[in-house]
Every structure is written in C-alpha cells, then in structure tokens.
Design an enzyme around this catalytic site. Sequence first.
Site, PDB file in Angstrom:
ATOM      1  N   LYS A  79       0.866  -1.177   0.000  1.00 31.34           N
ATOM      2  CA  LYS A  79       0.000   0.000   0.000  1.00 31.34           C
ATOM      3  C   LYS A  79       0.899   1.223   0.000  1.00 31.34           C
ATOM      4  CE  LYS A  79      -3.869   2.028   2.616  1.00 31.34           C
ATOM      5  NZ  LYS A  79      -4.814   1.849   3.742  1.00 31.34           N
ATOM      6  N   SER A 154      -9.736   1.986   2.664  1.00 28.81           N
ATOM      7  CA  SER A 154      -8.818   2.732   1.840  1.00 28.81           C
ATOM      8  C   SER A 154      -7.792   1.856   1.106  1.00 28.81           C
ATOM      9  CB  SER A 154      -8.070   3.743   2.707  1.00 28.81           C
ATOM     10  OG  SER A 154      -7.275   3.090   3.666  1.00 28.81           O
ATOM     11  N   SER A 178     -10.056  -0.491   6.815  1.00 28.62           N
ATOM     12  CA  SER A 178      -9.440  -0.397   5.477  1.00 28.62           C
ATOM     13  C   SER A 178      -8.726  -1.640   4.978  1.00 28.62           C
ATOM     14  CB  SER A 178      -8.470   0.780   5.432  1.00 28.62           C
ATOM     15  OG  SER A 178      -9.211   1.961   5.281  1.00 28.62           O
TER      16      SER A 178
HETATM   17  N1  GLN Z   1     -13.416   4.194   6.015  1.00 26.80           N
HETATM   18  C1  GLN Z   1     -12.810   4.574   7.242  1.00 26.80           C
HETATM   19  C2  GLN Z   1     -12.398   6.020   7.168  1.00 26.80           C
HETATM   20  O1  GLN Z   1     -12.634   6.610   6.189  1.00 26.80           O
HETATM   21  C3  GLN Z   1     -11.628   3.694   7.574  1.00 26.80           C
HETATM   22  C4  GLN Z   1     -10.405   4.033   6.816  1.00 26.80           C
HETATM   23  C5  GLN Z   1      -9.203   3.232   7.259  1.00 26.80           C
HETATM   24  O2  GLN Z   1      -9.323   2.213   7.919  1.00 26.80           O
HETATM   25  N2  GLN Z   1      -8.035   3.730   6.922  1.00 26.80           N
HETATM   26  O3  GLN Z   1     -11.836   6.577   8.054  1.00 26.80           O
END
Ligand code: GLN
Length: 492
Positions: A79, A154, A178
């Site tokens: 990532k 994400s 995410s």
């Molecule tokens: N969807 C969640 C957010 O927008 C989690 C994102 C994540 O785990 N990085 O914060």
Amino acid sequence: MTDLHRLSIRELSEGLKQAQFSSRELTEHYLKRIAQIDPKVKSYVTVTAEQALAEADAADAALKSGNAHALAGIPLAHKDIFCTQGIKTTAGSKMLDNFISPYDATVVAKAKAAGLVTLGKVNMDEFAMGSTSESSYFGATGNPWALDHVPGGSSGGSAAAVAADLAPIATGTDTGGSIRQPASFCGLTGLKPTYGRVSRFGMIAYASSLDQGGPMARSAEDCAYLMNVIAGHDAKDSTSINKEVDDYVANLNGTAVKGLRIGIPKQYFNVAGLDADVKARVEESLKKLEEMGAILVEIDLNMTEAYVPTYYLIAPAEASSNLSRFDGVRYGYRCENPVDLMDLYKRSRSEGFGAEVQRRILIGTYALSAGYYDAYYVKAQKVRRLIQQDFLKAFENVDVIAAPSAPTTAYKIGANLSPTEMYLGDIYTLAVNLAGLPAINAPVGFDKDSLPVGLQLIGNYWSESQLLSIVHQYQQNTDWHTKRAEIAEENA
Ligand code: GLN
C-alpha cells in the site's frame, strides 16, 4: 508456465525451493500481467520493475545457496502508505506526489529481509481516509469483479491487485476497516491485527491510536505466511508490543472449530442499511461453521449506535494533528509564489489536500479546539472505553464474534455517497479499531450481481492465530476463496 499467478504462497514457496521456476520468472510473469491488465484495473501507483528484478535475482541466489527464507523470491505489493526508500510514497495525495522517503517502513524492511520482491506501490484513498479509494489523487481503481465498481478502501489498490492476480499478496492498513472492507468487496482474506502487533514505523499516520498494518491475500494461509514476516515488536514504534509472535502458519489448524463459541451480536443483524444478500451469505457461512462444530450464541453489543460518531470524532481529531506537518515547509507540496508565510501555509494545504482530507482536518481541529475539547474529544474517549468494555464482556461468554465486514457489496464508481452515507458503511469495522482488537475478513459468496460478500470474525486481543485458523479450516471446507474474478480469467 502461464498459471504462476494461480499458485498460493505455499505453492510458490515450494516451487521456488524445488527450482520449478525462478523468482525472476515469477516476477517477470507478474510484471507482464501488470503491464497487460493493470491499465484496466489501475491498482498500481508505481511499478518498480527494475528493482523487483534485481530483488528477484538476489532471491534466486539465496535460494540456490539453500538458506533462503520461506518467502524468498515471492512478489508482493505495498500500500502506498508504507515508506519505501528510493521509491515514491504518495499516500494517495498530491501533497506527497513527489515524496521519496529516505528510509523503509519496518513492514517494508522486514519484507525485504525475508527476500520478498516488491512489485510496486498500490493505490489508496488519500491519507487512508475513505471507503472506496476514489479520494486518491491518482484516480479511482476498479474492482476486478466489476470494473465499474470500487474495490473498497482505503486499501483498495491492495485488494484490487490481489483480486486481479497482479500480486499474490499485499500489505494494507486498517484504521477503521481499510483492510477488511476492501477484502470483503474484492473477495479476499484480510487480517487486521491487534493494535501493537505490527509496527507502525514508516507507515504514514492517519489516526495513530487506531492505525494497524496487516496482510491482504487470497486465503488465510497466505495471510499467515505474511504475518510471520511482518508481526513483531519494533523499538522504533513505542506502541508496538514486546510480546512473543506466534507461528501463524504452524498454527493454521491449531484452533478447534468443534465447540468454538461464535457470538452473533443481535444489534449487528438489525442494522437498517444491511443488504439482504449480504445478510443471507453471512448467515449461510455461519451455518457452515455450525456444521463444522461451532456453537452460535446470540449476544448483545449495546454500544453499536455509538461506533460511527465516536470514530468520526477520534479519527479526524488525530488526523488533524498528524497532518499538521504537511505545511509546505517541513513536508509536502508547496504552492507557487506565496506572498507571505500565511499565504504559503494556506494555499499549500488547500491545494495539496483533497476535499475529504480537508473535511476531516476541519472536523478534527474543531473537536480539539478549546471550549469544544471536553464536549467532543474527551466524551468520545470515554465512549471508546465503553465500547471496549462491551467487547470484553462479550468475550467472557464467546471465543469470537461474527459480523458482516460491510453492510453492502461494492458501490459503483462515482456513486457519490454523501459523507454521512459513506461513514455509515463503516458500521461493522470501526469498533474493532476503537477497541484495538484483531479481526479478519473471509469471502463467503456473492450477491445477486456477482459481487463478493465477506464475513468478519472479531477476536479477543492477540487471537490472530485463532482467527486465521478458523478461516483456514472454513476455507478447507468451502471454495469461495478459490473463485477468481473474470478480469483475471480473461487474461490468464
Ligand atoms: N473508512 C474509514 C475512514 O474513512 C476507515 C479508513 C481506514 O481504515 N483507513 O476513516
């Protein structure tokens, strides 16, 4: 060999050891697939072909000498939130469009030390804020199961790359879902470890008390192999825990499913936005586990309604503080021709950050400001503790807790959900991070549009081995994890 991309990590490891193919052949095979298929999927932000081949040759030399690590020569994608020395690390943001880290994140360093080959860096929501990967400065990534749908976020690039067989395995990070939600949207297995199990050093911070890195792969077995490499204490991350690391691969059959008590939170299955197909597939998977000997126990998690508001105060509060370093002076994008220092700060941050990131910085700054701090931030911290206690109480009676990973399957690209709709989609994943618990997503079938559905299992602290073992045994008795997206089929 044309089907190298179909081999599991164990098969790759054995094939390399027995010299059925070399790491160079395997790496070239993946690089060729990336060149052919990724223009459709758009999972990679950076492909590091040259470096990958050099790493492959080094792995081949180590394999020849006979003392290579089990994963030596196996490719992976990181990532684009993990710092990689000499390779761009963007966090999906214009702010870091040209950022080249002078050092490797610990996760990256550990992967390198094991001889894993870095294929490149994969797309993500900007600074990991989002659930679709559409907020990336580099554009949307397609879901290999339906390219006009999002892969989730994400860690959407990680999920799409593995689901399209453009990497056998990938790293992801999970601050509020995410790893699990994109794994769910793309039909993969993804593990969010206990907070402190995997070092955060060199992982660009979103919300430091919630962030945790972990593996995304086709199976629990594949995840276990990567966990064996990346888990462990790191003196460079003061929140990483100095506790012995399990051998996740050796423990894959270590947990008895017979007699395992699986908690089914009443509140979770009554959530308004829960899609009927998702509910049905998750219930079928639980039936399967029941057939395998597990005992399903209805439980209460009374704090469910508080998850979204609590997370969406704490995460932006921490983000607003973490992201203050990107000011055009110390780090990141700098605007053209500033008239004075204030103008430089303002314009660098307005031009460098996208809309969702700016929204969260504003919310977080507000919540932390004098006069509101007690009403919002301190209160959210108290509720966070209650959420954790809710789980600990549940674990007195059950071994693991089952839930969907997301209330729906993948959204269409451009569906343009309002921020509130988007945040509500995180209902099943956020609490795990607030409590610091480990959780895993496993693919358990498809909805009426042939999009993958995921089951989430939440464990008590340090139960990564147990979660991987349960999913591994489920995967020995089912074949959902072996299904491949058509994009991968077409181009096989
Ligand atoms: N969807 C969640 C957010 O927008 C989690 C994102 C994540 O785990 N990085 O914060």
